[in-house]
Design an enzyme around this catalytic site. Structure first.
Site, PDB file in Angstrom:
ATOM      1  N   HIS A  24       0.882  -1.303   0.047  1.00  0.00           N
ATOM      2  CA  HIS A  24      -0.077  -0.073   0.005  1.00  0.00           C
ATOM      3  C   HIS A  24       0.786   1.156   0.071  1.00  0.00           C
ATOM      4  CE1 HIS A  24      -4.066  -2.003   0.644  1.00  0.00           C
ATOM      5  NE2 HIS A  24      -3.163  -2.725   1.502  1.00  0.00           N
TER       6      HIS A  24
ATOM      7  N   ASN B 285     -10.347  -3.037   2.364  1.00  0.00           N
ATOM      8  CA  ASN B 285      -9.987  -2.978   0.934  1.00  0.00           C
ATOM      9  C   ASN B 285     -11.416  -2.698   0.009  1.00  0.00           C
ATOM     10  OD1 ASN B 285      -7.164  -3.343   1.172  1.00  0.00           O
ATOM     11  ND2 ASN B 285      -7.465  -5.364   0.940  1.00  0.00           N
TER      12      ASN B 285
ATOM     13  N   HIS C  59      -3.893   1.080  12.043  1.00  0.00           N
ATOM     14  CA  HIS C  59      -3.484  -0.119  12.777  1.00  0.00           C
ATOM     15  C   HIS C  59      -4.992  -0.823  13.175  1.00  0.00           C
ATOM     16  CE1 HIS C  59      -2.377  -3.204  15.315  1.00  0.00           C
ATOM     17  NE2 HIS C  59      -2.289  -2.419  16.505  1.00  0.00           N
TER      18      HIS C  59
ATOM     19  N   TYR D 293       0.796  -4.043  12.223  1.00  0.00           N
ATOM     20  CA  TYR D 293       0.781  -2.863  11.963  1.00  0.00           C
ATOM     21  C   TYR D 293       1.604  -1.935  12.939  1.00  0.00           C
ATOM     22  CZ  TYR D 293      -2.917  -3.938   8.451  1.00  0.00           C
ATOM     23  OH  TYR D 293      -3.330  -4.573   7.053  1.00  0.00           O
TER      24      TYR D 293
HETATM   25 FE1  HDE Z   1      -2.451  -4.989   5.608  1.00  0.00          FE
HETATM   26  N1  HDE Z   1      -0.739  -4.149   5.755  1.00  0.00           N
HETATM   27  N2  HDE Z   1      -1.794  -6.889   5.995  1.00  0.00           N
HETATM   28  N3  HDE Z   1      -4.177  -5.495   4.990  1.00  0.00           N
HETATM   29  N4  HDE Z   1      -3.014  -3.027   4.924  1.00  0.00           N
HETATM   30  C1  HDE Z   1      -0.443  -2.911   5.760  1.00  0.00           C
HETATM   31  O1  HDE Z   1       0.825  -1.544   7.323  1.00  0.00           O
HETATM   32  C2  HDE Z   1      -0.880  -6.947   6.878  1.00  0.00           C
HETATM   33  C3  HDE Z   1      -4.520  -6.940   4.882  1.00  0.00           C
HETATM   34  C4  HDE Z   1      -4.329  -2.828   4.473  1.00  0.00           C
HETATM   35  O2  HDE Z   1      -3.291   3.388   4.078  1.00  0.00           O
HETATM   36  C5  HDE Z   1       0.998  -2.479   6.303  1.00  0.00           C
HETATM   37  O3  HDE Z   1       1.085   0.647   7.931  1.00  0.00           O
HETATM   38  C6  HDE Z   1      -0.668  -8.350   7.048  1.00  0.00           C
HETATM   39  C7  HDE Z   1      -5.999  -7.046   4.687  1.00  0.00           C
HETATM   40  C8  HDE Z   1      -4.592  -1.405   4.192  1.00  0.00           C
HETATM   41  O4  HDE Z   1      -1.672   3.430   5.503  1.00  0.00           O
HETATM   42  C9  HDE Z   1       1.179  -3.881   7.158  1.00  0.00           C
HETATM   43  C10 HDE Z   1      -1.706  -9.022   6.521  1.00  0.00           C
HETATM   44  C11 HDE Z   1      -6.407  -5.918   4.332  1.00  0.00           C
HETATM   45  C12 HDE Z   1      -3.427  -0.896   4.311  1.00  0.00           C
HETATM   46  C13 HDE Z   1       0.327  -4.545   6.762  1.00  0.00           C
HETATM   47  C14 HDE Z   1      -2.589  -7.713   5.893  1.00  0.00           C
HETATM   48  C15 HDE Z   1      -5.458  -5.020   4.544  1.00  0.00           C
HETATM   49  C16 HDE Z   1      -2.467  -1.937   4.739  1.00  0.00           C
HETATM   50  C17 HDE Z   1       2.039  -1.819   5.388  1.00  0.00           C
HETATM   51  C18 HDE Z   1      -2.218 -10.286   6.526  1.00  0.00           C
HETATM   52  C19 HDE Z   1      -8.182  -5.767   4.171  1.00  0.00           C
HETATM   53  C20 HDE Z   1      -2.887   0.614   4.051  1.00  0.00           C
HETATM   54  C21 HDE Z   1       2.150  -0.200   5.788  1.00  0.00           C
HETATM   55  C22 HDE Z   1      -2.386 -10.985   7.947  1.00  0.00           C
HETATM   56  C23 HDE Z   1      -8.888  -5.787   5.089  1.00  0.00           C
HETATM   57  C24 HDE Z   1      -3.106   1.598   5.253  1.00  0.00           C
HETATM   58  C25 HDE Z   1       1.286  -0.427   6.998  1.00  0.00           C
HETATM   59  C26 HDE Z   1      -2.610   2.921   4.868  1.00  0.00           C
HETATM   60  C27 HDE Z   1      -1.047  -1.760   5.172  1.00  0.00           C
HETATM   61  C28 HDE Z   1       0.142  -5.795   7.313  1.00  0.00           C
HETATM   62  C29 HDE Z   1      -3.755  -8.149   5.097  1.00  0.00           C
HETATM   63  C30 HDE Z   1      -5.726  -3.677   4.506  1.00  0.00           C
HETATM   64  C31 HDE Z   1       2.651  -4.328   6.566  1.00  0.00           C
HETATM   65  C32 HDE Z   1       0.361  -9.129   8.062  1.00  0.00           C
HETATM   66  C33 HDE Z   1      -6.513  -8.439   4.766  1.00  0.00           C
HETATM   67  C34 HDE Z   1      -5.505  -0.463   3.530  1.00  0.00           C
HETATM   68  O5  HDE Z   1       1.323  -3.586   8.418  1.00  0.00           O
END
Ligand code: HDE
Length: 729
Positions: free
Chosen positions: A82, A155, A346, A369
């Site tokens: 993202h 999402n 987060h 997060y």
């Molecule tokens: Fe994320 N995801 N994600 N994700 N995600 C990040 O956090 C992660 C997942 C989502 O505009 C990271 O600050 C893991 C699902 C959005 O700043 C990180 C897993 C969904 C955003 C991270 C998922 C999301 C992130 C990268 C699997 C939809 C952007 C930078 C367990 C429900 C937020 C950050 C923004 C961002 C980890 C799966 C949505 C690395 C480990 C499912 C919208 O922490």
């Protein structure tokens, strides 16, 4: 497109508690003298301190060193996923009290207005990548509530690729550019991604969404949002209900064509960012309704899928979506870095009344997060960055660390204490203290997956079954494109095997394009969700025979189609334009909320038949049909002759036709349409109604023509003409 006409009308800034808080941290240099970071005024910002006019620079020059050093450190790591995003401020208001199901204060009263910050993003590309990549879009909302921040980090697709967080690094490594050559940027069409997907049958449902038009939205303002996981609502009595969160855009859910997306990526990679910015600047505030699907605790096992499995939706036919409030984005950030880039979301930021379930994907996110912000924002004090601060004051015993801002007074930074009279005190539940839902857990520690997670295909089928014919064609094309970019024939074949488990027709159509056969006995999903020494003897991916065969809510064909608000319409005109033919249609479209831009061979202005100057927004060189939802050619002998003779204008029309957009011409300009490829594709026996259905409007009376054009634009696209009447463009 950047609007050449910038209004200097001061915008009405929507004041909320959050904007007031942010204002304390803003700086405005208007009328000020320049100084250094230690506050000393700078007399010369053009020349460094030197030993003589032609001499070398002196180490003593603290002004030069400070400026260069700060510059050297301006970048921070981009988000690991993202990375590319755009943010906006706004407000959320509940429609009615939800206190029956949740004690969350911001949902308790319709008179409350909660400030929010929203960040939309693509997932795979880097910070500078294109907005129009085929990708999932992030939809992260930070509610600054009176009880602390609630982050709904969702999402634009309601399911995910994997069921367990332990697979997330694998998924992301596979989809990001390949590690040896860092190619391709912001694209899923490459070997490592499809290699992984072809071995991960649990991704079958998500892949259907990703290959659908949902992956190439027309605008951030025209996408749905989903919390994906099942959460809990908990009320004041401690009663829990399961809840899925939805965002429903009031303008409907709309997409662009894939060929168009690729074009936009070259011509304006900031297309979505610009669209969001411009909409807010012009007062067309984007709006979504917050929807919830609520499932009582006792119905947990009522469904033929597991509520804890993030690769499943709850079909709206089984549990309707209740619309409980409205989100309005009404202010652009003042500073991209300070606000959008430094915003830290987060999933663990919840408020009393909202709690988690044991979804293993959700549980893994809870760890990730905060961890990622520690490296990205440089330490544990990222919550103190203005955009991340709650609007309620923070009192706890956390101290120190890099970049600590708060100056905590007193000697005690521990609990319990007597030297600080015991403060800060823990809050009772009645005082808003968060209490976790006391879910009963009685289990063995085990690395395993529940059998209720093993059906990977019925909802992938449900999605495919629910699509309209054009939507299915787009999916077939998308799979054929993506797998066509894959070099490894084994990967292509394995994917066809997966597709044949979803839908035989889909697999056959993609196999036809790839000119390889569909495997007769596709490899069973042995990954894969089952431990290395697991028993596959009675594994059957089709144990579930779902009663529901299609769901109307899954097709974009059924979305909102009664408005042309904020749609962009190009008028192709030149000197000698018939003023009435131009202004009547323009006024009607603008009256219905659309945005009209006049495009001419040259910039600045055109002269009407009556020698009136009409301002021009773009020349044919700086505009392209892919930036517009529809196109109109007004009358006027000379204007029509110029436009007809301009190859770029004829291409503009052909391309608009190819992308299935509404096209209109004054009867006096019909010859321009005759110069296009598509004129030959419109059979002469078409009745008025058919022509309208196909989205082509030609008329003598500008008023009537405008009415029909409005009707056509509100349909968004005429996808049904795409295959039978395809034109080169
Ligand atoms: Fe994320 N995801 N994600 N994700 N995600 C990040 O956090 C992660 C997942 C989502 O505009 C990271 O600050 C893991 C699902 C959005 O700043 C990180 C897993 C969904 C955003 C991270 C998922 C999301 C992130 C990268 C699997 C939809 C952007 C930078 C367990 C429900 C937020 C950050 C923004 C961002 C980890 C799966 C949505 C690395 C480990 C499912 C919208 O922490």
């Amino acid at each position: 497109m950047k609007d050449d006409k910038k209004t200097d009308k001061p915008l009405k800034r929507q004041e909320t508690e959050k904007t007031q808080q942010l204002a304390e941290h803003t700086a405005d240099s208007t009328g000020e003298l320049m100084n250094t970071n230690h506050g000393v005024r700078i007399n010369d910002d053009q020349n460094s301190l030197k030993a003589g006019e032609r001499g070398s620079s002196l180490l003593e020059d603290f002004i030069l060193r400070e400026k260069i050093t700060h510059f050297d450190h301006e970048r921070i790591p981009e988000r690991v996923v993202h990375a590319r995003g755009s943010g906006a401020h706004g407000v959320f208001k509940a429609y009615k009290s939800m206190s029956g199901v949740t004690r969350a204060h911001f949902l308790s009263d319709e008179s409350l207005e909660t400030p929010v910050f929203v960040r939309f993003s693509t997932v795979a590309g880097s910070r500078g990548s294109t907005d129009l990549a085929r990708d999932v879009r992030g939809f992260a909302v930070k509610f600054y509530t009176q009880e602390g921040n609630f982050d709904l980090v969702g999402n634009n697709m309601p399911v995910f690729f994997i069921q367990d967080a332990i697979k997330f690094p694998d998924l992301v490594h596979a989809v990001k550019p390949e590690p040896d050559n860092e190619m391709p940027q912001a694209a899923s069409a490459h070997d490592t991604f499809w290699d992984f997907i072809s071995l991960m049958p649990e991704s079958a449902h998500m892949i259907m969404w990703l290959m659908s038009d949902r992956a190439i939205p027309r605008s951030y303002r025209m996408m749905e949002g989903f919390g994906v996981h099942t959460f809990r609502f908990v009320n004041a009595e401690g009663v829990s209900n399961f809840v899925k969160f939805h965002w429903k855009p009031l303008l409907g859910v709309h997409s662009v064509a894939w060929d168009e997306a690729q074009n936009i990526s070259g011509k304006d990679p900031d297309y979505h960012r610009r669209d969001l910015w411009d909409a807010i600047e012009s007062g067309n505030f984007p709006e979504w309704e917050l929807g919830v699907q609520i499932v009582p605790e006792e119905d947990e096992f009522k469904f033929d899928f597991d509520l804890l499995d993030s690769t499943k939706i709850i079909p709206e036919e089984l549990v309707p979506v209740q619309r409980i409030g409205k989100l309005t984005l009404n202010r652009n950030p003042d500073n991209f870095f300070a606000e959008t880039e430094q915003s830290a979301f987060h999933i663990g930021h919840v408020v009393p009344g909202i709690d988690f379930t044991n979804d293993p994907l959700l549980q893994g996110r809870l760890f990730s997060y905060t961890d990622t912000q520690l490296i990205r924002l440089g330490g544990p004090n990222f919550q103190e960055i203005p955009i991340n601060r709650p609007i309620v004051p923070v009192h706890n015993n956390q101290r120190d660390g890099y970049m600590r801002q708060t100056i905590n007074r007193g000697k005690s930074s521990y609990n319990p204490n007597s030297l600080g009279n015991g403060y800060p005190l823990q809050a009772k539940a009645s005082e808003g203290g968060f209490t976790s839902y006391p879910e009963r857990i009685d289990a063995k520690k085990i690395r395993a997956r529940s059998r209720s997670f093993f059906d990977h295909f019925s909802q992938a089928q449900l999605f495919y079954n629910s699509q309209s014919d054009p939507e299915r064609n787009h999916m077939i094309d998308a799979f054929s494109f993506e797998l066509g970019k894959v070099q490894s024939v084994e990967v292509r074949q394995r994917m066809l095997g997966i597709l044949s488990l979803v839908d035989k027709g889909l697999a056959a159509a993609v196999a036809f394009a790839l000119r390889i056969p569909v495997p007769q006995d596709p490899e069973l999903p042995v990954n894969h969700s089952i431990p290395a020494d697991g028993n596959l003897a009675d594994y059957d991916p089709f144990t579930v025979d779902t009663a529901l065969k299609a769901s109307a809510a899954l097709s974009m064909a059924n979305t909102v189609k009664d408005t042309i608000k904020t749609r962009k319409i190009a008028f192709l005109a030149a000197d000698g334009v018939d003023e009435k033919s131009l202004t009547t249609v323009k006024a009607a479209l603008e009256g219905a909320g659309a945005i009209v831009e006049i495009i001419s061979p040259r910039l600045n202005f055109i002269l009407s038949e009556g020698d009136e100057q009409i301002p021009v927004n773009h020349s044919l060189l700086t505009a392209a049909s892919v930036f517009y939802d529809a196109v109109y050619v007004p009358g006027g002998t000379n204007s029509v002759a110029t436009i007809e003779a301009e190859a770029d204008a004829v291409h503009f029309l052909n391309e608009a036709f190819k992308h299935c957009k509404a096209i209109a011409a004054d009867l006096g300009a019909a010859q321009v349409l005759e110069a296009t490829y598509f004129s030959k594709k419109i059979p002469s026996e078409f009745s008025d109604q058919t022509v309208l259905r196909e989205g082509i409007v030609v008329g003598e009376d500008p008023k009537k023509l405008a009415d029909q054009l409005i009707l056509a634009i509100s349909q968004h696209r005429f996808w049904e003409r795409e295959k039978p009447r395809k034109v080169p463009a």
